[in-house]
Design a protein around this motif. Structure first.
Motif, PDB file in Angstrom:
ATOM      1  N   ASP A  80      -1.244 -12.011 -15.357  1.00  0.00           N
ATOM      2  CA  ASP A  80      -1.377 -12.647 -13.873  1.00  0.00           C
ATOM      3  C   ASP A  80      -2.076 -14.122 -13.916  1.00  0.00           C
ATOM      4  O   ASP A  80      -1.876 -14.781 -13.027  1.00  0.00           O
ATOM      5  CB  ASP A  80      -2.421 -11.500 -13.171  1.00  0.00           C
ATOM      6  CG  ASP A  80      -1.774 -10.320 -12.573  1.00  0.00           C
ATOM      7  OD1 ASP A  80      -0.750 -10.340 -12.746  1.00  0.00           O
ATOM      8  OD2 ASP A  80      -2.594  -9.563 -12.077  1.00  0.00           O
ATOM      9  N   THR A  84      -0.118 -17.034 -12.574  1.00  0.00           N
ATOM     10  CA  THR A  84      -0.623 -17.963 -11.328  1.00  0.00           C
ATOM     11  C   THR A  84      -0.735 -19.361 -11.396  1.00  0.00           C
ATOM     12  O   THR A  84      -0.495 -19.893 -10.683  1.00  0.00           O
ATOM     13  CB  THR A  84      -2.046 -16.869 -10.886  1.00  0.00           C
ATOM     14  OG1 THR A  84      -1.678 -15.675 -10.712  1.00  0.00           O
ATOM     15  CG2 THR A  84      -2.360 -17.661  -9.556  1.00  0.00           C
ATOM     16  N   ASN A 151       0.422  -5.699   6.037  1.00  0.00           N
ATOM     17  CA  ASN A 151      -0.203  -6.186   4.752  1.00  0.00           C
ATOM     18  C   ASN A 151      -1.417  -5.309   4.727  1.00  0.00           C
ATOM     19  O   ASN A 151      -1.974  -5.159   3.558  1.00  0.00           O
ATOM     20  CB  ASN A 151      -0.443  -7.476   4.572  1.00  0.00           C
ATOM     21  CG  ASN A 151       0.894  -8.332   4.322  1.00  0.00           C
ATOM     22  OD1 ASN A 151       2.032  -7.508   4.145  1.00  0.00           O
ATOM     23  ND2 ASN A 151       1.150  -9.652   4.261  1.00  0.00           N
ATOM     24  N   TYR A 161      -4.598  -2.672  -6.469  1.00  0.00           N
ATOM     25  CA  TYR A 161      -5.705  -3.509  -6.081  1.00  0.00           C
ATOM     26  C   TYR A 161      -6.685  -2.820  -6.768  1.00  0.00           C
ATOM     27  O   TYR A 161      -7.803  -3.249  -7.336  1.00  0.00           O
ATOM     28  CB  TYR A 161      -5.858  -3.434  -4.845  1.00  0.00           C
ATOM     29  CG  TYR A 161      -4.817  -4.838  -4.358  1.00  0.00           C
ATOM     30  CD1 TYR A 161      -4.796  -5.941  -4.268  1.00  0.00           C
ATOM     31  CD2 TYR A 161      -3.687  -4.217  -3.845  1.00  0.00           C
ATOM     32  CE1 TYR A 161      -3.848  -6.821  -3.807  1.00  0.00           C
ATOM     33  CE2 TYR A 161      -2.675  -5.072  -3.037  1.00  0.00           C
ATOM     34  CZ  TYR A 161      -2.919  -6.478  -3.175  1.00  0.00           C
ATOM     35  OH  TYR A 161      -1.819  -7.336  -2.868  1.00  0.00           O
ATOM     36  N   GLY A 180      -9.348 -14.986  -5.480  1.00  0.00           N
ATOM     37  CA  GLY A 180      -7.792 -14.400  -5.539  1.00  0.00           C
ATOM     38  C   GLY A 180      -7.226 -14.651  -4.116  1.00  0.00           C
ATOM     39  O   GLY A 180      -6.054 -15.091  -4.047  1.00  0.00           O
ATOM     40  N   GLY A 181      -8.291 -14.167  -3.172  1.00  0.00           N
ATOM     41  CA  GLY A 181      -7.746 -14.551  -1.854  1.00  0.00           C
ATOM     42  C   GLY A 181      -7.435 -16.170  -1.444  1.00  0.00           C
ATOM     43  O   GLY A 181      -6.414 -16.432  -0.880  1.00  0.00           O
ATOM     44  N   SER A 183      -6.816 -18.421  -3.833  1.00  0.00           N
ATOM     45  CA  SER A 183      -5.628 -18.573  -4.589  1.00  0.00           C
ATOM     46  C   SER A 183      -4.446 -18.339  -3.727  1.00  0.00           C
ATOM     47  O   SER A 183      -3.310 -19.051  -3.677  1.00  0.00           O
ATOM     48  CB  SER A 183      -5.722 -18.293  -5.827  1.00  0.00           C
ATOM     49  OG  SER A 183      -6.723 -18.363  -6.681  1.00  0.00           O
ATOM     50  N   TRP A 184      -4.292 -17.241  -3.256  1.00  0.00           N
ATOM     51  CA  TRP A 184      -3.178 -16.706  -2.388  1.00  0.00           C
ATOM     52  C   TRP A 184      -2.977 -17.531  -1.111  1.00  0.00           C
ATOM     53  O   TRP A 184      -1.875 -17.597  -1.052  1.00  0.00           O
ATOM     54  CB  TRP A 184      -3.534 -15.184  -2.033  1.00  0.00           C
ATOM     55  CG  TRP A 184      -2.358 -14.697  -1.005  1.00  0.00           C
ATOM     56  CD1 TRP A 184      -2.796 -14.342   0.332  1.00  0.00           C
ATOM     57  CD2 TRP A 184      -0.992 -14.583  -1.076  1.00  0.00           C
ATOM     58  NE1 TRP A 184      -1.648 -14.144   0.878  1.00  0.00           N
ATOM     59  CE2 TRP A 184      -0.475 -14.036   0.149  1.00  0.00           C
ATOM     60  CE3 TRP A 184      -0.111 -14.678  -2.148  1.00  0.00           C
ATOM     61  CZ2 TRP A 184       0.704 -13.616   0.462  1.00  0.00           C
ATOM     62  CZ3 TRP A 184       1.088 -14.536  -2.016  1.00  0.00           C
ATOM     63  CH2 TRP A 184       1.518 -13.963  -0.915  1.00  0.00           C
ATOM     64  N   ILE A 187      -0.136 -19.902  -1.106  1.00  0.00           N
ATOM     65  CA  ILE A 187       1.291 -19.206  -0.883  1.00  0.00           C
ATOM     66  C   ILE A 187       2.104 -19.323   0.330  1.00  0.00           C
ATOM     67  O   ILE A 187       2.926 -20.037   0.510  1.00  0.00           O
ATOM     68  CB  ILE A 187       1.520 -17.967  -1.629  1.00  0.00           C
ATOM     69  CG1 ILE A 187       0.995 -17.748  -2.800  1.00  0.00           C
ATOM     70  CG2 ILE A 187       3.141 -17.502  -1.533  1.00  0.00           C
ATOM     71  CD1 ILE A 187       1.512 -18.427  -4.144  1.00  0.00           C
ATOM     72  N   ALA A 249       6.403 -14.667 -10.423  1.00  0.00           N
ATOM     73  CA  ALA A 249       5.609 -13.945  -9.703  1.00  0.00           C
ATOM     74  C   ALA A 249       6.111 -12.644  -9.303  1.00  0.00           C
ATOM     75  O   ALA A 249       5.264 -11.736  -9.320  1.00  0.00           O
ATOM     76  CB  ALA A 249       6.266 -14.467  -8.048  1.00  0.00           C
TER      77      ALA A 249
END
Length: 309
Positions: A80, A84, A151, A161, A180-181, A183-184, A187, A249
């Motif tokens: 991961d 990423t 989601n 998760y 993580g949020g 970084s997401w 996208i 991904a």
């Protein structure tokens, strides 16, 4: 204290009937997410390389199953992280090409002017002034609601998760998920917005793969906007970058789904209801077996979705 899945906490708190309900929710979520990964990923691989979609559906999971079985959740943490980092680098390449270095676009102003022209040629029903550059969008609002509801459901019911949260120390779980949020966020905000707007700006340009036609609705639904724009902006390099992006991904997300399903089957179904006295060795065997069976079932299911249209 000894939980492996969020479902074990539900069993302890609410009993077996609620446990059955959430096992169903959990497994259906994992099936849904894996199907999206495999059908979307294989469509892009087919579009860029010509590999038959059915073959891509079966080949994509092979490497994932191998490293997940041998490395377990530790392997998913490491892959991961590496995946990423590579995904974010590729997203930067796409964004800087579109807004800074490309011969066909190359600046935010050029993208803006082409989008204004695209709105005149093909105004969007339900958008303010038919524009692609407005926040007042009926379709956008509908998508927002569907996305938030869908989601929330997939995150709250996805054991992938919880596996990671349970495996992490409580001190690190919160900052880890916050990071993580954030970084997401790159996208949808940077990758999807950049490539979506670039597609609209480039549709009238001979470099675009579907020129002189606009992209077909089916191709948009199949997730081919990003690869088409990458090819238009960067040629074969864009195709290679997209393939790498999709592979990174799909594999990192699918390994989390494999761990999620194998831990639900091993601890919530097998150990709880079938063989409560199972040894550690037996549980590991069941975990590995369920990974392989799930991967084969999902490859078949995704192939079926493709042929069903």
């Amino acid at each position: 204290p000894n939980a492996h899945t969020f479902l074990e906490a539900i069993l302890a708190r609410y009993g077996r009937y609620t446990h059955f309900v959430f096992i169903t929710f959990g497994l259906m979520t994992n099936v849904l997410v894996t199907a999206m990964l495999l059908t979307g990923g294989s469509a892009v691989v087919t579009s860029l390389t010509g590999v038959p979609t059915a073959a891509a559906c079966f080949l994509l999971p092979v490497g994932v199953v191998l490293y997940t079985i041998f490395g377990g959740i530790k392997a998913t943490f490491l892959t991961d992280y590496v995946h990423t980092v590579m995904i974010l680098i590729i997203i930067f390449i796409f964004a800087f090409t579109a807004y800074a270095t490309s011969d066909v676009l190359g600046s935010p102003g050029a993208v803006y002017d082409l989008l204004v022209q695209a709105a005149k040629d093909h105004p969007v029903e339900g958008n303010a002034g038919g524009s692609y550059l407005t926040m007042r969008s009926k379709e956008g609002a509908i998508f927002f609601v569907i996305n938030i509801v869908g989601n929330f459901g997939t995150v709250f019911c996805d054991n992938g998760y919880y596996n990671k949260a349970i495996a992490a120390s409580p001190v690190h779980a919160l900052p880890g998920y916050i990071m993580g949020g954030l970084s997401w966020f790159a996208i949808p905000w940077l990758a999807a917005t950049t490539m979506g707007l670039a597609a609209l700006a480039l549709e009238t340009n001979p470099v675009f793969p579907s020129f002189p036609l606009r992209m077909a609705d089916a191709d948009v639904s199949a997730g081919l906007v990003l690869p088409d724009v990458a090819v238009a902006l960067l040629g074969k390099g864009g195709a290679a970058a997209t393939l790498l992006l999709i592979f990174m991904a799909v594999t990192s997300a699918m390994s989390a789904e494999l761990i999620a399903v194998s831990s639900i089957f091993t601890y919530d179904i097998y150990q709880t209801y079938i063989n409560p006295g199972a040894s550690g060795k037996r549980l590991i065997y069941m975990s590995h077996s369920s990974c392989i069976v799930y991967a084969v079932i999902m490859a078949g299911f995704s192939t079926g979705l493709y042929y069903a249209g």
